[in-house]
Write a protein that holds these residues in place. Sequence first.
Motif, PDB file in Angstrom:
ATOM      1  N   LEU A 140      13.629 -48.322  42.653  1.00  0.00           N
ATOM      2  CA  LEU A 140      13.679 -48.271  41.502  1.00  0.00           C
ATOM      3  C   LEU A 140      12.552 -47.339  40.837  1.00  0.00           C
ATOM      4  O   LEU A 140      12.792 -46.510  40.076  1.00  0.00           O
ATOM      5  N   ALA A 141      11.527 -47.454  41.518  1.00  0.00           N
ATOM      6  CA  ALA A 141      10.303 -46.408  41.260  1.00  0.00           C
ATOM      7  C   ALA A 141      10.721 -44.863  41.593  1.00  0.00           C
ATOM      8  O   ALA A 141      10.309 -44.173  40.792  1.00  0.00           O
ATOM      9  N   GLY A 142      11.497 -44.738  42.688  1.00  0.00           N
ATOM     10  CA  GLY A 142      11.974 -43.615  43.002  1.00  0.00           C
ATOM     11  C   GLY A 142      12.973 -43.064  41.903  1.00  0.00           C
ATOM     12  O   GLY A 142      12.846 -41.685  41.542  1.00  0.00           O
ATOM     13  N   ILE A 143      13.685 -43.863  41.282  1.00  0.00           N
ATOM     14  CA  ILE A 143      14.680 -43.423  40.478  1.00  0.00           C
ATOM     15  C   ILE A 143      14.092 -43.087  38.960  1.00  0.00           C
ATOM     16  O   ILE A 143      14.257 -42.025  38.363  1.00  0.00           O
ATOM     17  N   LEU A 144      12.877 -43.911  38.766  1.00  0.00           N
ATOM     18  CA  LEU A 144      12.100 -43.548  37.481  1.00  0.00           C
ATOM     19  C   LEU A 144      11.076 -42.327  37.914  1.00  0.00           C
ATOM     20  O   LEU A 144      10.850 -41.493  37.074  1.00  0.00           O
ATOM     21  N   LEU A 145      10.732 -42.075  39.104  1.00  0.00           N
ATOM     22  CA  LEU A 145      10.408 -40.576  39.410  1.00  0.00           C
ATOM     23  C   LEU A 145      10.980 -39.522  39.051  1.00  0.00           C
ATOM     24  O   LEU A 145      10.778 -38.437  38.236  1.00  0.00           O
ATOM     25  N   GLY A 146      12.603 -39.457  39.354  1.00  0.00           N
ATOM     26  CA  GLY A 146      13.348 -38.481  38.578  1.00  0.00           C
ATOM     27  C   GLY A 146      13.266 -38.332  37.347  1.00  0.00           C
ATOM     28  O   GLY A 146      13.482 -37.320  36.914  1.00  0.00           O
ATOM     29  N   ALA A 147      13.319 -39.607  36.806  1.00  0.00           N
ATOM     30  CA  ALA A 147      13.390 -39.479  35.093  1.00  0.00           C
ATOM     31  C   ALA A 147      12.285 -38.701  34.547  1.00  0.00           C
ATOM     32  O   ALA A 147      12.315 -38.181  33.743  1.00  0.00           O
ATOM     33  N   LEU A 148      10.893 -39.081  35.284  1.00  0.00           N
ATOM     34  CA  LEU A 148       9.819 -38.645  34.960  1.00  0.00           C
ATOM     35  C   LEU A 148      10.131 -37.241  34.980  1.00  0.00           C
ATOM     36  O   LEU A 148       9.407 -36.476  34.018  1.00  0.00           O
ATOM     37  N   LEU A 149      10.294 -36.644  35.996  1.00  0.00           N
ATOM     38  CA  LEU A 149      10.521 -35.235  36.304  1.00  0.00           C
ATOM     39  C   LEU A 149      11.388 -34.604  35.392  1.00  0.00           C
ATOM     40  O   LEU A 149      10.993 -33.704  34.995  1.00  0.00           O
ATOM     41  N   ALA A 150      12.470 -35.147  35.110  1.00  0.00           N
ATOM     42  CA  ALA A 150      13.493 -34.704  34.133  1.00  0.00           C
ATOM     43  C   ALA A 150      12.853 -34.623  32.869  1.00  0.00           C
ATOM     44  O   ALA A 150      12.912 -33.713  31.969  1.00  0.00           O
ATOM     45  N   LEU A 151      11.946 -35.648  32.340  1.00  0.00           N
ATOM     46  CA  LEU A 151      11.288 -35.680  30.918  1.00  0.00           C
ATOM     47  C   LEU A 151      10.253 -34.505  31.039  1.00  0.00           C
ATOM     48  O   LEU A 151      10.223 -34.003  29.971  1.00  0.00           O
ATOM     49  N   LEU A 152       9.777 -34.240  32.203  1.00  0.00           N
ATOM     50  CA  LEU A 152       8.654 -33.171  32.035  1.00  0.00           C
ATOM     51  C   LEU A 152       9.182 -31.777  31.672  1.00  0.00           C
ATOM     52  O   LEU A 152       8.743 -31.068  30.886  1.00  0.00           O
ATOM     53  N   GLY A 153      10.620 -31.515  32.589  1.00  0.00           N
ATOM     54  CA  GLY A 153      11.069 -30.374  32.220  1.00  0.00           C
ATOM     55  C   GLY A 153      11.810 -30.276  30.824  1.00  0.00           C
ATOM     56  O   GLY A 153      11.978 -29.163  30.233  1.00  0.00           O
ATOM     57  N   LEU A 194       8.731 -35.068  46.311  1.00  0.00           N
ATOM     58  CA  LEU A 194       7.855 -36.166  45.970  1.00  0.00           C
ATOM     59  C   LEU A 194       8.104 -37.546  46.655  1.00  0.00           C
ATOM     60  O   LEU A 194       7.407 -38.455  46.684  1.00  0.00           O
ATOM     61  N   LEU A 195       9.658 -37.760  46.862  1.00  0.00           N
ATOM     62  CA  LEU A 195      10.000 -39.109  47.438  1.00  0.00           C
ATOM     63  C   LEU A 195       9.733 -39.291  49.015  1.00  0.00           C
ATOM     64  O   LEU A 195       9.704 -40.349  49.423  1.00  0.00           O
TER      65      LEU A 195
END
Length: 206
Positions: free
Chosen positions: A91-104, A123-124
């Motif tokens: 779940l944290a890994g999915i949120l990591l992807g969401a954070l990268l998408a939010l950054l972009g 990063l994963l």
Amino acid sequence: MQVGTESKAGSELHAWRQFLSRSTLWLGVLLLGSAAVCWVAANWQDMTKMQRFAGVQGLLAVCALAAAWSGLRLRARPGVRRSIPGALLALAGILLGALLALLGQTYQTGADTWELFAWWAVLLLPWALAAGSQAVWLLWALVLNLAAALWLGERVFTWLMIFGGPGLPSLLMAALNLVLLFGWEMAARRWRASTVFGPRILAAIA
């Protein structure tokens, strides 16, 4: 005969309970990950940049800390409880992807889509190595597949060539997944781990 029948029925009931428990656990992970992404998307206009990043980073930190805590407390427990640390880290890994998408999306970095997934996979990878969880490794393999497919589509070949039948792009994707499948099987044999879904999914993708 009666004792044998009762023992068989009990083992089948236990297997079904384990299956339902694991299925519910992973369904919850997918729903929570989707809920976090949809929550940010639904409140995009009403949230400041700080609120967006603080919300996603806070959820990411909570999941990572919960995974570390549960890993120390539950890794030696039998049954489904052993899967909880891996589920939280996935779940944290999915949120990591969401954070990268939010950054972009927020800063419009101009990076290609495949670069987002490539950085996500990079990063994963330390998380997967540290956790040793099949769920996190499977998530990493899927993200790597997406990065490779997008790279082939944007920089080398067209999407039509990738998904339109046999050809060099399809062979490259199949080769990637065969390498991942070989590595998965070797690791499972090395550490005597029981794997079911991971190899099947990689074989299906290949």
